[in-house]
Enzyme design. Structure first.
Site, PDB file in Angstrom:
ATOM      1  N   ASP A 214       0.829  -1.203   0.000  1.00 22.01           N
ATOM      2  CA  ASP A 214       0.000   0.000   0.000  1.00 22.01           C
ATOM      3  C   ASP A 214       0.867   1.258   0.000  1.00 22.01           C
ATOM      4  OD1 ASP A 214      -2.585  -0.957  -0.146  1.00 22.01           O
ATOM      5  OD2 ASP A 214      -2.846  -1.107   2.013  1.00 22.01           O
ATOM      6  N   LEU A 215       1.873   1.265   0.859  1.00 21.39           N
ATOM      7  CA  LEU A 215       2.709   2.456   0.982  1.00 21.39           C
ATOM      8  C   LEU A 215       3.511   2.715  -0.290  1.00 21.39           C
ATOM      9  CD1 LEU A 215       3.937   1.919   4.645  1.00 21.39           C
ATOM     10  CD2 LEU A 215       2.207   3.531   3.849  1.00 21.39           C
TER      11      LEU A 215
END
Length: 356
Positions: A214-215
């Site tokens: 996600d990051l």
């Protein structure tokens, strides 16, 4: 591994075991040899790179909100659109909570305004259309095609605002056999091969301790948006950006993927060791940001990972309450009259937080 490498490896592992909390508690700035001391008060009042840029944020959870938070850190006005009542999914993720606020949500939503809009109501969708008409960037993470059904897709909004940069964040891309499959960090991490190379050498695959897929996707989205803003400066036109979890994580496999593609070498788990180079340590400086939240009080979150010599990243605004800025955005951004705002509130097409 040579004796000197083993000694360095042992030293790095010992430092890791000392704990993340100890590192965060250091009040003095850490400096690399030969570097000058950075002063957090330097150019505190200077303009930030993205001042004057307006971002419409239709994202939830982590990848999208992480990207838009970085844009807000750099000076953009970020208007976060949330559903009335529930808001971003992560508002309920916990523990821990600070007062009634989820620490997860607080960690990735500073420097934003929140407007509560019911997209299922025609008036709500029309309002978002109007906001898109006066924004520079729109970021969304709905299933591909979902916003198009509400006349909020890139095809519709780019006709309304040809300069709009429209960034779509999804699990597997806008097209393809899995385009309609929801994207989750842990699944994309497994499918991409990230989990296969993570964990003890003689153990099972392990999910990274934070949602790295996600990051990484949020970072890719942020970088792509910055490039699109530069391109628009040259061409005068916006663009549609397709950013997805799977592609972002596969790209981050870097030499691991290249080893297989070029030498047919399948990766394996190495624990904390490295098959090619010695582990290295990264020091940070002035990372923690503190701010006053309207319900949670004094909060502290990790701040931006980069800094600039031309301005200071001091004075962030706290993550907003659901609909905290609804009336403000309608009045100041769309120039709605008080009567129209009252009508929208009464019809429940929008909602305003009573704490504001």
């Amino acid at each position: 591994m040579s004796g000197s490498f083993r000694a360095l490896h042992s030293d790095v592992r010992a430092r890791y075991r000392s704990g993340f909390g100890t590192l965060l508690q250091r009040s003095q700035a850490l400096r690399c040899p030969g570097s000058r001391q950075w002063n957090s008060d330097t150019n505190a009042g200077a303009a930030r790179p993205l001042e004057g840029v307006r971002v419409l944020d239709l994202t939830r959870v982590l990848a999208g909100p992480f990207a838009t938070m970085i844009l807000g850190d750099l000076g953009a006005e970020v208007i976060k659109v949330e559903r009335p009542g529930g808001g971003d999914d992560t508002r309920t993720w916990g523990p821990p909570f600070v007062a009634s606020e989820s620490v997860y949500f607080l960690s990735v939503n500073r420097n934003k305004k929140s407007i509560a809009v019911d997209l299922k109501q025609p008036r709500g969708a029309e309002l978002v259309q109007q906001l898109a008409g006066v924004c520079d960037v729109l970021v969304e993470n709905f299933l591909p095609g979902k916003l198009g059904q509400m006349s909020l897709g890139y095809a519709e909004l780019s006709r309304l605002n040809p300069r709009l940069i429209y960034c779509s964040v999804s699990g597997y891309g806008q097209t393809g056999p899995r385009a309609q499959t929801p994207g989750y960090d842990s699944i994309a991490s497994a499918v991409s091969g990230m989990m296969h190379v993570t964990g003890p050498e003689d153990g099972e695959p392990v999910r990274p301790g934070v949602a790295m897929t996600d990051l990484a996707t949020g970072l890719y989205a942020h970088g792509a948006i910055m490039a699109a803003l530069l391109q628009r400066h040259k061409t005068g036109r916006g663009v549609h950006i397709d950013c997805n979890l799977l592609s972002s994580q596969v790209s981050c496999l870097s030499h691991i993927a290249a080893n297989y593609l070029n030498a047919g070498k399948e990766a394996k788990r190495w624990g904390t060791a490295h098959e090619s180079i010695v582990p290295y340590q990264v020091k940070h400086n002035g990372l923690i940001q503190e701010m006053e939240h309207p319900t949670a009080g004094r909060i502290a979150v990790p701040g931006p990972a980069v800094r600039f010599s031309s301005f200071s990243l001091s004075g962030p605004t706290p993550p907003p309450l659901i609909g905290q800025h609804t009336v403000q955005v309608l009045r100041d951004t769309l120039s709605y009259s008080d009567d129209v705002i009252k009508e929208l509130l009464e019809s429940r097409a929008v909602a305003q937080n009573e704490v504001s």
